[in-house]
Scaffold this motif. Structure first.
Motif, PDB file in Angstrom:
ATOM      1  N   GLY A  89       0.837  -1.181   0.000  1.00 43.34           N
ATOM      2  CA  GLY A  89       0.000   0.000   0.000  1.00 43.34           C
ATOM      3  C   GLY A  89       0.870   1.227   0.000  1.00 43.34           C
ATOM      4  N   GLU A  90       0.313   2.260   0.542  1.00 46.12           N
ATOM      5  CA  GLU A  90       1.075   3.508   0.621  1.00 46.12           C
ATOM      6  C   GLU A  90       2.233   3.369   1.604  1.00 46.12           C
ATOM      7  OE1 GLU A  90      -0.486   7.564   0.769  1.00 46.12           O
ATOM      8  OE2 GLU A  90      -2.436   6.600   0.563  1.00 46.12           O
ATOM      9  N   LYS A  91       3.267   4.147   1.346  1.00 48.37           N
ATOM     10  CA  LYS A  91       4.417   4.137   2.238  1.00 48.37           C
ATOM     11  C   LYS A  91       4.052   4.759   3.576  1.00 48.37           C
ATOM     12  CE  LYS A  91       8.353   4.250  -0.726  1.00 48.37           C
ATOM     13  NZ  LYS A  91       9.706   4.728  -0.666  1.00 48.37           N
ATOM     14  N   VAL A  92       4.694   4.299   4.618  1.00 45.66           N
ATOM     15  CA  VAL A  92       4.486   4.832   5.956  1.00 45.66           C
ATOM     16  C   VAL A  92       5.494   5.947   6.227  1.00 45.66           C
ATOM     17  CG1 VAL A  92       4.527   4.257   8.408  1.00 45.66           C
ATOM     18  CG2 VAL A  92       3.565   2.649   6.769  1.00 45.66           C
ATOM     19  N   ALA A  93       6.674   5.838   5.620  1.00 48.56           N
ATOM     20  CA  ALA A  93       7.717   6.846   5.811  1.00 48.56           C
ATOM     21  C   ALA A  93       8.482   7.043   4.510  1.00 48.56           C
ATOM     22  CB  ALA A  93       8.671   6.421   6.920  1.00 48.56           C
ATOM     23  N   TYR A  94       9.028   8.245   4.365  1.00 46.70           N
ATOM     24  CA  TYR A  94       9.702   8.630   3.128  1.00 46.70           C
ATOM     25  C   TYR A  94      11.128   9.082   3.419  1.00 46.70           C
ATOM     26  CZ  TYR A  94       4.965   8.770   1.260  1.00 46.70           C
ATOM     27  OH  TYR A  94       3.692   8.440   0.882  1.00 46.70           O
ATOM     28  N   SER A  95      12.016   8.849   2.469  1.00 41.49           N
ATOM     29  CA  SER A  95      13.367   9.394   2.561  1.00 41.49           C
ATOM     30  C   SER A  95      13.292  10.900   2.344  1.00 41.49           C
ATOM     31  CB  SER A  95      14.268   8.763   1.495  1.00 41.49           C
ATOM     32  OG  SER A  95      13.865   9.199   0.204  1.00 41.49           O
ATOM     33  N   VAL A  96      14.367  11.602   2.634  1.00 45.10           N
ATOM     34  CA  VAL A  96      14.394  13.054   2.421  1.00 45.10           C
ATOM     35  C   VAL A  96      14.085  13.370   0.959  1.00 45.10           C
ATOM     36  CG1 VAL A  96      15.885  15.104   2.445  1.00 45.10           C
ATOM     37  CG2 VAL A  96      15.958  13.484   4.342  1.00 45.10           C
ATOM     38  N   GLU A  97      14.673  12.625   0.055  1.00 48.66           N
ATOM     39  CA  GLU A  97      14.461  12.863  -1.373  1.00 48.66           C
ATOM     40  C   GLU A  97      13.002  12.627  -1.765  1.00 48.66           C
ATOM     41  OE1 GLU A  97      16.946  11.005  -0.101  1.00 48.66           O
ATOM     42  OE2 GLU A  97      18.645  12.322  -0.533  1.00 48.66           O
ATOM     43  N   GLU A  98      12.421  11.539  -1.256  1.00 49.57           N
ATOM     44  CA  GLU A  98      11.022  11.234  -1.569  1.00 49.57           C
ATOM     45  C   GLU A  98      10.080  12.277  -0.966  1.00 49.57           C
ATOM     46  OE1 GLU A  98      11.219   6.364  -1.829  1.00 49.57           O
ATOM     47  OE2 GLU A  98      11.013   7.329   0.126  1.00 49.57           O
ATOM     48  N   ALA A  99      10.382  12.716   0.259  1.00 53.09           N
ATOM     49  CA  ALA A  99       9.561  13.745   0.898  1.00 53.09           C
ATOM     50  C   ALA A  99       9.645  15.048   0.113  1.00 53.09           C
ATOM     51  CB  ALA A  99      10.011  13.958   2.343  1.00 53.09           C
ATOM     52  N   ALA A 100      10.830  15.397  -0.339  1.00 50.69           N
ATOM     53  CA  ALA A 100      10.999  16.617  -1.131  1.00 50.69           C
ATOM     54  C   ALA A 100      10.162  16.537  -2.402  1.00 50.69           C
ATOM     55  CB  ALA A 100      12.475  16.824  -1.471  1.00 50.69           C
ATOM     56  N   GLN A 101      10.183  15.394  -3.046  1.00 51.45           N
ATOM     57  CA  GLN A 101       9.396  15.211  -4.268  1.00 51.45           C
ATOM     58  C   GLN A 101       7.897  15.276  -3.961  1.00 51.45           C
ATOM     59  OE1 GLN A 101      10.191  11.545  -6.337  1.00 51.45           O
ATOM     60  NE2 GLN A 101       9.150  12.217  -8.170  1.00 51.45           N
ATOM     61  N   ALA A 102       7.476  14.648  -2.869  1.00 51.48           N
ATOM     62  CA  ALA A 102       6.061  14.645  -2.510  1.00 51.48           C
ATOM     63  C   ALA A 102       5.560  16.050  -2.196  1.00 51.48           C
ATOM     64  CB  ALA A 102       5.830  13.722  -1.312  1.00 51.48           C
ATOM     65  N   LEU A 103       6.422  16.884  -1.598  1.00 48.28           N
ATOM     66  CA  LEU A 103       6.044  18.246  -1.229  1.00 48.28           C
ATOM     67  C   LEU A 103       6.347  19.255  -2.335  1.00 48.28           C
ATOM     68  CD1 LEU A 103       7.390  18.275   2.447  1.00 48.28           C
ATOM     69  CD2 LEU A 103       4.986  18.233   1.726  1.00 48.28           C
ATOM     70  N   SER A 104       6.961  18.801  -3.410  1.00 46.39           N
ATOM     71  CA  SER A 104       7.406  19.686  -4.493  1.00 46.39           C
ATOM     72  C   SER A 104       8.365  20.759  -3.972  1.00 46.39           C
ATOM     73  CB  SER A 104       6.215  20.341  -5.200  1.00 46.39           C
ATOM     74  OG  SER A 104       5.424  19.358  -5.810  1.00 46.39           O
ATOM     75  N   LEU A 105       9.278  20.324  -3.123  1.00 45.81           N
ATOM     76  CA  LEU A 105      10.307  21.194  -2.561  1.00 45.81           C
ATOM     77  C   LEU A 105      11.671  20.614  -2.881  1.00 45.81           C
ATOM     78  CD1 LEU A 105       8.809  21.778   1.001  1.00 45.81           C
ATOM     79  CD2 LEU A 105       8.768  23.372  -0.929  1.00 45.81           C
ATOM     80  N   GLY A 106      12.696  21.402  -2.672  1.00 46.23           N
ATOM     81  CA  GLY A 106      14.055  20.914  -2.853  1.00 46.23           C
ATOM     82  C   GLY A 106      14.522  20.112  -1.652  1.00 46.23           C
ATOM     83  N   ARG A 107      15.494  19.269  -1.873  1.00 43.62           N
ATOM     84  CA  ARG A 107      16.048  18.448  -0.795  1.00 43.62           C
ATOM     85  C   ARG A 107      16.627  19.313   0.322  1.00 43.62           C
ATOM     86  NH1 ARG A 107      20.971  14.911  -2.344  1.00 43.62           N
ATOM     87  NH2 ARG A 107      22.009  16.615  -1.334  1.00 43.62           N
ATOM     88  N   THR A 108      17.291  20.396  -0.045  1.00 43.53           N
ATOM     89  CA  THR A 108      17.881  21.297   0.946  1.00 43.53           C
ATOM     90  C   THR A 108      16.805  21.936   1.811  1.00 43.53           C
ATOM     91  OG1 THR A 108      19.719  21.741  -0.547  1.00 43.53           O
ATOM     92  CG2 THR A 108      19.380  23.299   1.248  1.00 43.53           C
ATOM     93  N   THR A 109      15.698  22.322   1.205  1.00 42.60           N
ATOM     94  CA  THR A 109      14.592  22.913   1.955  1.00 42.60           C
ATOM     95  C   THR A 109      14.030  21.918   2.957  1.00 42.60           C
ATOM     96  OG1 THR A 109      14.044  24.354   0.096  1.00 42.60           O
ATOM     97  CG2 THR A 109      12.326  24.014   1.763  1.00 42.60           C
ATOM     98  N   VAL A 110      13.859  20.675   2.542  1.00 41.24           N
ATOM     99  CA  VAL A 110      13.344  19.640   3.437  1.00 41.24           C
ATOM    100  C   VAL A 110      14.326  19.416   4.590  1.00 41.24           C
ATOM    101  CG1 VAL A 110      12.745  17.183   3.639  1.00 41.24           C
ATOM    102  CG2 VAL A 110      11.905  18.532   1.705  1.00 41.24           C
ATOM    103  N   LYS A 111      15.607  19.411   4.298  1.00 42.24           N
ATOM    104  CA  LYS A 111      16.604  19.239   5.363  1.00 42.24           C
ATOM    105  C   LYS A 111      16.546  20.398   6.352  1.00 42.24           C
ATOM    106  CE  LYS A 111      19.953  16.249   3.132  1.00 42.24           C
ATOM    107  NZ  LYS A 111      21.358  16.038   2.803  1.00 42.24           N
ATOM    108  N   LYS A 112      16.315  21.614   5.870  1.00 40.98           N
ATOM    109  CA  LYS A 112      16.178  22.777   6.764  1.00 40.98           C
ATOM    110  C   LYS A 112      14.933  22.646   7.627  1.00 40.98           C
ATOM    111  CE  LYS A 112      18.672  26.134   3.953  1.00 40.98           C
ATOM    112  NZ  LYS A 112      18.562  27.347   3.117  1.00 40.98           N
TER     113      LYS A 112
END
Length: 62
Positions: A2-25
């Motif tokens: 099913g759907e993922k329970v947790a995302y890597s930084v890169e996947e989260a950035a893609q899901a939020l339409s943000l850059g990896r650096t922004t997600v890390k901040k």
């Protein structure tokens, strides 16, 4: 599976339409909760949803 329970930084950035650096901040400032599993940083799906919901609340007219 099913759907993922947790995302890597890169996947989260893609899901939020943000850059990896922004997600890390966002993680560093505590705005986006995450967990460490070994050397990986994972962001729970609920944290992504909570972050977006908080943005919506913050921008709602008073």
């Amino acid at each position: 599976m099913g759907e993922k329970v947790a995302y890597s930084v890169e996947e989260a950035a893609q899901a939020l339409s943000l850059g990896r650096t922004t997600v890390k901040k966002l993680i560093a400032t505590g705005q986006l909760p995450s967990v460490r599993v070994g050397r990986r940083r994972l962001i729970p799906r609920s944290a992504l949803e909570g972050y977006v919901n908080q943005l919506i609340e913050d921008q709602a007219p008073a």
